[in-house]
Design a protein around this motif. Structure first.
Motif, PDB file in Angstrom:
ATOM      1  N   ILE A  18       0.845  -1.200   0.000  1.00 15.25           N
ATOM      2  CA  ILE A  18       0.000   0.000   0.000  1.00 15.25           C
ATOM      3  C   ILE A  18       0.877   1.245   0.000  1.00 15.25           C
ATOM      4  CG2 ILE A  18      -1.610   1.363   1.408  1.00 15.25           C
ATOM      5  CD1 ILE A  18      -2.941  -1.284   2.234  1.00 15.25           C
ATOM      6  N   ALA A  19       1.911   1.256   0.826  1.00 14.29           N
ATOM      7  CA  ALA A  19       2.812   2.411   0.896  1.00 14.29           C
ATOM      8  C   ALA A  19       3.516   2.626  -0.448  1.00 14.29           C
ATOM      9  CB  ALA A  19       3.829   2.216   2.009  1.00 14.29           C
ATOM     10  N   ILE A  21       2.489   1.736  -3.461  1.00 19.85           N
ATOM     11  CA  ILE A  21       1.540   2.194  -4.467  1.00 19.85           C
ATOM     12  C   ILE A  21       1.169   3.653  -4.232  1.00 19.85           C
ATOM     13  CG2 ILE A  21      -0.809   1.892  -5.356  1.00 19.85           C
ATOM     14  CD1 ILE A  21      -0.448  -1.110  -4.978  1.00 19.85           C
ATOM     15  N   LYS A  22       1.030   4.043  -2.971  1.00 20.18           N
ATOM     16  CA  LYS A  22       0.684   5.433  -2.683  1.00 20.18           C
ATOM     17  C   LYS A  22       1.779   6.397  -3.116  1.00 20.18           C
ATOM     18  CE  LYS A  22      -2.906   5.098   0.713  1.00 20.18           C
ATOM     19  NZ  LYS A  22      -3.546   5.845   1.767  1.00 20.18           N
ATOM     20  N   THR A  23       3.049   6.006  -2.951  1.00 25.28           N
ATOM     21  CA  THR A  23       4.119   6.881  -3.427  1.00 25.28           C
ATOM     22  C   THR A  23       4.125   6.944  -4.955  1.00 25.28           C
ATOM     23  OG1 THR A  23       5.714   5.068  -3.301  1.00 25.28           O
ATOM     24  CG2 THR A  23       5.627   6.567  -1.428  1.00 25.28           C
ATOM     25  N   GLU A  24       3.842   5.806  -5.591  1.00 27.27           N
ATOM     26  CA  GLU A  24       3.758   5.793  -7.047  1.00 27.27           C
ATOM     27  C   GLU A  24       2.594   6.660  -7.536  1.00 27.27           C
ATOM     28  OE1 GLU A  24       3.583   2.508 -10.660  1.00 27.27           O
ATOM     29  OE2 GLU A  24       3.835   1.844  -8.594  1.00 27.27           O
ATOM     30  N   LEU A  25       1.468   6.596  -6.820  1.00 28.71           N
ATOM     31  CA  LEU A  25       0.316   7.437  -7.148  1.00 28.71           C
ATOM     32  C   LEU A  25       0.668   8.916  -7.025  1.00 28.71           C
ATOM     33  CD1 LEU A  25      -2.918   5.918  -5.584  1.00 28.71           C
ATOM     34  CD2 LEU A  25      -2.661   6.818  -7.873  1.00 28.71           C
ATOM     35  N   PHE A  26       1.392   9.262  -5.975  1.00 28.36           N
ATOM     36  CA  PHE A  26       1.801  10.646  -5.783  1.00 28.36           C
ATOM     37  C   PHE A  26       2.649  11.122  -6.963  1.00 28.36           C
ATOM     38  CE2 PHE A  26       4.857  13.797  -4.230  1.00 28.36           C
ATOM     39  CZ  PHE A  26       3.981  14.772  -3.763  1.00 28.36           C
ATOM     40  N   ARG A  29       0.497  11.674  -9.972  1.00 28.92           N
ATOM     41  CA  ARG A  29      -0.296  12.904  -9.859  1.00 28.92           C
ATOM     42  C   ARG A  29       0.554  14.142 -10.119  1.00 28.92           C
ATOM     43  NH1 ARG A  29      -3.132  10.593  -4.863  1.00 28.92           N
ATOM     44  NH2 ARG A  29      -4.986   9.642  -5.753  1.00 28.92           N
ATOM     45  N   ARG A  47      -5.308   3.184  -7.915  1.00 34.15           N
ATOM     46  CA  ARG A  47      -6.308   3.477  -6.881  1.00 34.15           C
ATOM     47  C   ARG A  47      -7.131   2.230  -6.566  1.00 34.15           C
ATOM     48  NH1 ARG A  47     -10.134   7.510  -8.620  1.00 34.15           N
ATOM     49  NH2 ARG A  47     -10.900   7.417  -6.508  1.00 34.15           N
ATOM     50  N   VAL A  50      -5.093  -0.206  -4.470  1.00 34.91           N
ATOM     51  CA  VAL A  50      -5.076   0.186  -3.055  1.00 34.91           C
ATOM     52  C   VAL A  50      -6.382  -0.241  -2.381  1.00 34.91           C
ATOM     53  CG1 VAL A  50      -5.084   2.141  -1.459  1.00 34.91           C
ATOM     54  CG2 VAL A  50      -3.441   2.075  -3.320  1.00 34.91           C
ATOM     55  N   LYS A  54      -6.670  -2.796   0.764  1.00 33.10           N
ATOM     56  CA  LYS A  54      -7.299  -2.397   2.024  1.00 33.10           C
ATOM     57  C   LYS A  54      -8.491  -3.286   2.355  1.00 33.10           C
ATOM     58  CE  LYS A  54      -5.913   2.405   2.393  1.00 33.10           C
ATOM     59  NZ  LYS A  54      -6.389   3.791   2.551  1.00 33.10           N
TER      60      LYS A  54
END
Length: 65
Positions: A18-19, A21-26, A29, A47, A50, A54
């Motif tokens: 999750i961490a 993927i969130k950095t990749e999403l950032f 963006r 998204r 993630v 979750k």
């Protein structure tokens, strides 16, 4: 990422993923904001990944109670 793959992972691995993927999403963006995004469909795909992660994590937490 398939749900069956996620179910084989441990909680720690899911949290790490999750961490990541969130950095990749950032990063995606930021590229989108500057107009340098080559694959805009990747944002929605990540998204959803993630959300899958979750969901499985919540199922694992609920099964222990």
């Amino acid at each position: 990422m398939k749900t069956s793959e996620i179910r084989k992972m441990s909680k720690e691995d899911i949290n790490k993923k999750i961490a990541e993927i969130k950095t990749e999403l950032f990063d995606l963006r930021m590229k989108q904001a500057t107009g340098n995004l080559d694959k805009p469909h990747m944002i929605n795909s990540l998204r959803k990944d993630v959300a899958r992660l979750k969901t499985v994590l919540n199922e694992l937490d609920g099964s222990e109670n």
